[in-house]
Design an enzyme around this catalytic site. Sequence first.
Site, PDB file in Angstrom:
ATOM      1  N   SER A 113       0.846  -1.185   0.000  1.00 55.01           N
ATOM      2  CA  SER A 113       0.000   0.000   0.000  1.00 55.01           C
ATOM      3  C   SER A 113       0.885   1.240   0.000  1.00 55.01           C
ATOM      4  O   SER A 113       2.104   1.139   0.068  1.00 55.01           O
ATOM      5  CB  SER A 113      -0.891   0.009   1.241  1.00 55.01           C
ATOM      6  N   LYS A 114       0.231   2.383  -0.055  1.00 53.38           N
ATOM      7  CA  LYS A 114       0.987   3.644  -0.072  1.00 53.38           C
ATOM      8  C   LYS A 114       1.800   3.782   1.217  1.00 53.38           C
ATOM      9  O   LYS A 114       2.812   4.472   1.252  1.00 53.38           O
ATOM     10  CB  LYS A 114       0.026   4.814  -0.247  1.00 53.38           C
ATOM     11  N   ARG A 115       1.335   3.118   2.254  1.00 54.67           N
ATOM     12  CA  ARG A 115       2.040   3.114   3.538  1.00 54.67           C
ATOM     13  C   ARG A 115       3.475   2.584   3.380  1.00 54.67           C
ATOM     14  O   ARG A 115       4.383   2.974   4.095  1.00 54.67           O
ATOM     15  CB  ARG A 115       1.233   2.219   4.479  1.00 54.67           C
TER      16      ARG A 115
END
Length: 476
Positions: A252-254
Amino acid sequence: MTVRVRFAPSPTGIPHIGNSRTALFNWLFAKHHQGKFIVRIEDTDRKRLVPGSQEKIMEILDVLGLKEDESYRHGGPYGPYIQSQRLHLYQKYAHQLVEEGKAYYCFCSPERLAKIRKEQQKKGLIPKYDRHCLHLSKDEVEEKLKGGQKYVIRLKVPDDKDISWNDLIQGKITINTANIDDQILLKSDGYPTYHLAVVIDDHLMKINYVLRGSEWISSTPKHLLLYQAFGWQPPKFGHFPLILGPDKSKLSKRHGAKSVLDYVDEGYLPEALVNFMAFLGWNYEDNSAILTLEELVKLFDLDRIGKSNPIFDRQKLDYFNREHIRRLPLTELAKRLGKYLPADYPLKGDKFNRLVELCQPRMTNLKDFLSLTEFVYPQKTAESKDLAKYLKTTEVREVVKNIRQKLTQIKEWKVSSIKEVIEEEVERSSLSRGKVFMALRIAVLIRPVTPPLFESIALLGKELTLRRLDIALNWN
Ligand code: GLU
């Protein structure tokens, strides 16, 4: 039969690089089989729409070089290619299923649904619609419709039935319907749900391969039930393995996964992004081959996509970028650098081209060029901490002073004469070559990492070189 695949993004945001892999794999599969790549915008979840994201998604395809054969902007025989423009079709087909007894009207209020969900959860059951409205009589339904009551249309999902398919990537998959709710097909606002729209469109657009991420596996039995209800031949399904972040959770963007457009802004080449994305699930040799889009088209097929989850590795992206930068013809590299340089960049023409050549093997991304060549800005100077570190001792300053002196006497400012002066002075001194070179690098080229010393000094010119040496020697 012509292969027809689709990329069906929802404009609910700008997808990160892992999500754009679906587009790449579909495109490669289509082109490998001389088939068609269709782009369909799935914008029926009105609450989640993000203005502008549709255009960005198309821009990503353009940047990567994935030209579509049919889409809202390209046209094609099966349009419109935006779901919100196809509402009449979904409504027609949903009502057809009701007439055939395969789907039914449901008038339950959100409050009632919430209440039964709560009760089921209390009992430890998986929340499921209790089919209250399935048992309404024809007259009751008529009456509610006449009275203008809000309704949704739900699919009658069989109670306990195994749904199987031979997944082109995952092998045989069987899912029992026991835990599948009576799916809503048409919402009370007249919009279809994803499940209804995707099946109708894939059928009407003659899609014969549905290739998508594994997160959609649980939707596939619902889709197969719909194909059955309509009496349509389903396409073949293949689900790509999920991309994981370095911590093994879903990417994810995380994890720092950004969009293709962000990476391009940071100085990554589309070629490198394509090469990197291809190996997020597809396998070839040791998964580090430098391949162009054309080569990938030739090599790509589903049998080289494994079940194991690829891990997103930024260092690998850097590796592909370095390698693709090295392979760019110089004129092309010079052209591409333009976008990353300020309008007042001091070098132009031949000198600029020469500098590009010197930097080419030293760049991980295109932005590196500016930091490697900061010395070409006449007003810029070295940082005090670097001067303090590398020009501290009198021995070093003495040698630099002698070099400065000799450089003033050079008539033709060129690499060989600069080299001769510097090497001679290093030879005469008791200092190591590395020490003197570093001192000169900081003094003249103002940063510890630069293109080769003599060539850079030659490009910089005599005047600025002497001026910088004076500044460094007078610094304390
Ligand atoms: N609109 C879905 C998405 O956002 C498409 C899923 C599918 O490929 O069926 O990814």
